[in-house]
Write an enzyme that holds these catalytic residues in place. Structure first.
Site, PDB file in Angstrom:
ATOM      1  N   CYS A  99       0.697  -1.131   0.469  1.00 45.99           N
ATOM      2  CA  CYS A  99       0.054  -0.162  -0.291  1.00 45.99           C
ATOM      3  C   CYS A  99       1.169   1.021  -0.291  1.00 45.99           C
ATOM      4  O   CYS A  99      -0.092   2.966  -0.281  1.00 45.99           O
ATOM      5  CB  CYS A  99      -1.095  -0.332   0.994  1.00 45.99           C
ATOM      6  SG  CYS A  99      -0.152   0.102   3.410  1.00 45.99           S
ATOM      7  N   ASP A 113       2.314   2.898   2.641  1.00 45.15           N
ATOM      8  CA  ASP A 113       2.372   3.191   3.757  1.00 45.15           C
ATOM      9  C   ASP A 113       4.041   2.725   4.877  1.00 45.15           C
ATOM     10  O   ASP A 113       4.558   2.273   3.915  1.00 45.15           O
ATOM     11  CB  ASP A 113       1.028   2.966   4.660  1.00 45.15           C
ATOM     12  CG  ASP A 113      -0.018   3.373   4.114  1.00 45.15           C
ATOM     13  OD1 ASP A 113       0.055   4.489   3.557  1.00 45.15           O
ATOM     14  OD2 ASP A 113      -1.391   2.665   4.246  1.00 45.15           O
ATOM     15  N   CYS A 164      -3.231   2.596   7.719  1.00 46.70           N
ATOM     16  CA  CYS A 164      -4.597   2.413   7.414  1.00 46.70           C
ATOM     17  C   CYS A 164      -4.978   2.255   9.707  1.00 46.70           C
ATOM     18  O   CYS A 164      -4.143   2.419  10.029  1.00 46.70           O
ATOM     19  CB  CYS A 164      -5.180   1.878   6.403  1.00 46.70           C
ATOM     20  SG  CYS A 164      -4.927   0.300   7.812  1.00 46.70           S
ATOM     21  N   CYS A 208      -1.214  -5.138   7.012  1.00 46.92           N
ATOM     22  CA  CYS A 208      -0.681  -3.206   7.766  1.00 46.92           C
ATOM     23  C   CYS A 208      -0.220  -4.531   8.950  1.00 46.92           C
ATOM     24  O   CYS A 208       0.908  -3.910   9.985  1.00 46.92           O
ATOM     25  CB  CYS A 208      -2.129  -3.171   8.194  1.00 46.92           C
ATOM     26  SG  CYS A 208      -2.916  -3.144   6.643  1.00 46.92           S
TER      27      CYS A 208
HETATM   28  S1  FES Z   1      -3.487   0.112   3.809  1.00 49.51           S
HETATM   29 FE1  FES Z   1      -1.296   0.687   4.671  1.00 49.51          FE
HETATM   30  S2  FES Z   1      -1.237  -0.379   6.068  1.00 49.51           S
HETATM   31 FE2  FES Z   1      -2.656  -0.795   6.524  1.00 49.51          FE
END
Ligand code: FES
Length: 131
Positions: A34, A36, A64, A108
């Site tokens: 993702c 992140d 998230c 995640c």
């Molecule tokens: S969608 Fe990126 S950490 Fe959960």
């Protein structure tokens, strides 16, 4: 997507959010799935027997809600634990402690595990270079 109540509780009331000043170890990782990012800082102390233990752990993330909940839970699970024990913590242990995650959100929880391991590796590097 259905989150169980414990995940939502940890998302709404995150534990150990922030950054430890002058941390003994810093782990900064990204999630390929993702994009992140997670930062985990740890402070290391010694127990009565001289074993290295994680005295404190804090996280910050651009991830998230599941990333917030899992890293929150991970910091709680490793505090007071010996480094060797903390190294064995897996993303599945963390997800299970939260009562499970939707399958598309399992990546995640990997962010939390990898940030923890990176912080411990960083700590090891620093202590080795200090002699
Ligand atoms: S969608 Fe990126 S950490 Fe959960």
């Amino acid at each position: 997507m259905a989150y169980n109540p414990k995940v939502i509780e940890y998302y709404e009331n995150p534990r150990n959010m922030g950054t430890i000043a002058n941390a003994d170890g810093v782990g900064l990782v990204g999630a390929p799935a993702c994009g992140d990012v997670m930062k985990l800082t740890i402070r290391i102390g010694k127990d009565q027997d001289g074993n290295e233990v994680i005295e404190d752990a804090k996280f910050k993330t651009f991830g998230c809600g599941a990333a917030i909940a899992t890293s929150s839970m991970a910091t709680e699970m490793i505090k007071g634990r010996r480094i060797e024990e903390a190294m064995k913590l897996t993303n599945r242990d963390v997800a299970n402690a939260l009562g499970g995650l939707p399958p598309v959100k399992m990546h995640c929880s990997v962010l939390a595990e990898e940030a923890l391991k990176a912080a411990i590796v960083d700590y090891r590097k620093r202590t080795e270079s200090n002699g």
